[in-house]
Design a protein around this motif. Structure first.
Motif, PDB file in Angstrom:
ATOM      1  N   LEU A 234      32.626  20.793  30.414  1.00 35.70           N
ATOM      2  CA  LEU A 234      31.205  21.065  30.871  1.00 35.70           C
ATOM      3  C   LEU A 234      30.074  20.672  30.159  1.00 35.70           C
ATOM      4  N   GLU A 235      30.181  20.845  28.773  1.00 36.17           N
ATOM      5  CA  GLU A 235      28.979  20.647  28.006  1.00 36.17           C
ATOM      6  C   GLU A 235      28.955  18.983  27.817  1.00 36.17           C
ATOM      7  N   ILE A 236      30.207  18.203  27.883  1.00 38.79           N
ATOM      8  CA  ILE A 236      30.262  16.836  27.630  1.00 38.79           C
ATOM      9  C   ILE A 236      29.619  16.314  28.766  1.00 38.79           C
ATOM     10  N   LEU A 237      30.037  16.644  29.858  1.00 41.65           N
ATOM     11  CA  LEU A 237      29.797  16.197  31.447  1.00 41.65           C
ATOM     12  C   LEU A 237      28.130  16.146  31.306  1.00 41.65           C
ATOM     13  N   GLU A 238      27.440  17.206  30.906  1.00 38.79           N
ATOM     14  CA  GLU A 238      26.112  17.790  31.047  1.00 38.79           C
ATOM     15  C   GLU A 238      25.327  16.487  30.102  1.00 38.79           C
TER      16      GLU A 238
ATOM     17  N   GLN B 112      51.913  20.640  28.136  1.00 36.23           N
ATOM     18  CA  GLN B 112      51.936  21.332  29.626  1.00 36.23           C
ATOM     19  C   GLN B 112      50.680  21.172  30.152  1.00 36.23           C
ATOM     20  N   ALA B 113      50.713  20.346  31.302  1.00 34.73           N
ATOM     21  CA  ALA B 113      49.483  20.368  31.987  1.00 34.73           C
ATOM     22  C   ALA B 113      49.551  21.195  32.982  1.00 34.73           C
ATOM     23  N   SER B 114      48.381  21.679  33.349  1.00 33.66           N
ATOM     24  CA  SER B 114      48.192  22.557  34.592  1.00 33.66           C
ATOM     25  C   SER B 114      47.083  22.205  35.318  1.00 33.66           C
ATOM     26  N   LEU B 115      47.224  22.771  36.610  1.00 31.19           N
ATOM     27  CA  LEU B 115      46.228  22.293  37.756  1.00 31.19           C
ATOM     28  C   LEU B 115      44.964  22.916  37.234  1.00 31.19           C
ATOM     29  N   ASN B 116      43.633  22.262  37.791  1.00 26.95           N
ATOM     30  CA  ASN B 116      42.183  22.590  37.359  1.00 26.95           C
ATOM     31  C   ASN B 116      42.116  22.602  35.871  1.00 26.95           C
ATOM     32  N   SER B 117      42.885  22.011  35.065  1.00 24.34           N
ATOM     33  CA  SER B 117      42.364  21.700  33.713  1.00 24.34           C
ATOM     34  C   SER B 117      41.729  20.580  33.423  1.00 24.34           C
ATOM     35  N   TYR B 118      40.972  20.517  32.452  1.00 23.34           N
ATOM     36  CA  TYR B 118      40.263  19.172  31.934  1.00 23.34           C
ATOM     37  C   TYR B 118      41.111  18.524  31.022  1.00 23.34           C
ATOM     38  N   VAL B 119      40.970  17.290  31.057  1.00 26.45           N
ATOM     39  CA  VAL B 119      41.486  16.559  30.125  1.00 26.45           C
ATOM     40  C   VAL B 119      40.913  15.138  29.996  1.00 26.45           C
ATOM     41  N   LEU B 120      41.229  14.707  28.471  1.00 27.04           N
ATOM     42  CA  LEU B 120      40.765  13.364  28.062  1.00 27.04           C
ATOM     43  C   LEU B 120      41.665  12.523  28.434  1.00 27.04           C
ATOM     44  N   ILE B 121      41.041  11.268  28.939  1.00 30.53           N
ATOM     45  CA  ILE B 121      41.964  10.282  29.711  1.00 30.53           C
ATOM     46  C   ILE B 121      41.796   8.875  28.900  1.00 30.53           C
ATOM     47  N   HIS B 122      42.859   8.141  28.379  1.00 34.19           N
ATOM     48  CA  HIS B 122      42.540   6.878  27.707  1.00 34.19           C
ATOM     49  C   HIS B 122      43.805   5.899  28.309  1.00 34.19           C
ATOM     50  N   ALA B 123      43.317   4.990  28.851  1.00 38.57           N
ATOM     51  CA  ALA B 123      44.245   3.923  29.235  1.00 38.57           C
ATOM     52  C   ALA B 123      45.383   4.338  30.117  1.00 38.57           C
ATOM     53  N   GLY B 124      44.941   5.530  31.154  1.00 35.87           N
ATOM     54  CA  GLY B 124      45.896   5.893  32.290  1.00 35.87           C
ATOM     55  C   GLY B 124      46.641   7.027  31.714  1.00 35.87           C
TER      56      GLY B 124
ATOM     57  N   ILE C 124      45.382  12.554  27.259  1.00 42.73           N
ATOM     58  CA  ILE C 124      45.993  12.406  25.711  1.00 42.73           C
ATOM     59  C   ILE C 124      45.545  13.931  25.152  1.00 42.73           C
ATOM     60  N   GLN C 125      44.414  14.663  25.597  1.00 43.24           N
ATOM     61  CA  GLN C 125      44.290  15.922  25.308  1.00 43.24           C
ATOM     62  C   GLN C 125      43.633  16.717  26.396  1.00 43.24           C
ATOM     63  N   GLU C 126      44.180  18.047  26.339  1.00 45.53           N
ATOM     64  CA  GLU C 126      43.460  18.981  27.467  1.00 45.53           C
ATOM     65  C   GLU C 126      42.406  19.664  26.651  1.00 45.53           C
ATOM     66  N   MET C 127      41.340  19.965  27.469  1.00 46.16           N
ATOM     67  CA  MET C 127      40.045  20.536  26.864  1.00 46.16           C
ATOM     68  C   MET C 127      39.713  21.798  27.740  1.00 46.16           C
ATOM     69  N   LYS C 128      39.027  22.504  26.880  1.00 49.50           N
ATOM     70  CA  LYS C 128      38.552  23.969  27.458  1.00 49.50           C
ATOM     71  C   LYS C 128      37.479  23.515  28.528  1.00 49.50           C
ATOM     72  N   GLU C 129      37.425  24.340  29.593  1.00 50.27           N
ATOM     73  CA  GLU C 129      36.370  24.045  30.520  1.00 50.27           C
ATOM     74  C   GLU C 129      34.918  24.017  30.023  1.00 50.27           C
ATOM     75  N   THR C 130      34.681  24.801  29.241  1.00 46.32           N
ATOM     76  CA  THR C 130      33.279  25.110  28.695  1.00 46.32           C
ATOM     77  C   THR C 130      32.892  23.673  27.908  1.00 46.32           C
TER      78      THR C 130
END
Length: 72
Positions: free
Chosen positions: A53-57, A29-41, A44-50
């Motif tokens: 943000l750690e990965i982006l940092e 179930q995808a939800s608005l404002n959730s963070y996801v890992l994307i591969h080839a369009g 593939i995985q929903e991630m916790k916001e924290t």
């Protein structure tokens, strides 16, 4: 990337002003404002916001280090 729009099995994910159309059918179930890992369009995985943000940092730090190295 953060999901900013959902239409059926498709969504728009955004990061740093870059928008990408992604297929959401691999997620339970995808939800608005959730963070996801994307591969080839595909989201593939929903991630916790924290976690996202750690990965982006970390990626930002790597980018800055590479820029410093390129300057000499």
């Amino acid at each position: 990337m953060k999901i900013t729009e959902i239409t059926g099995q498709w969504g728009i994910a955004e990061l740093a002003g870059v928008r990408q159309r992604v297929n959401l059918q691999l997620l339970e179930q995808a939800s608005l404002n959730s963070y996801v890992l994307i591969h080839a369009g595909f989201a593939i995985q929903e991630m916790k916001e924290t976690e996202a943000l750690e990965i982006l940092e970390m990626l930002s730090g790597i980018d800055a280090a590479e820029a410093d190295t390129a300057k000499g």
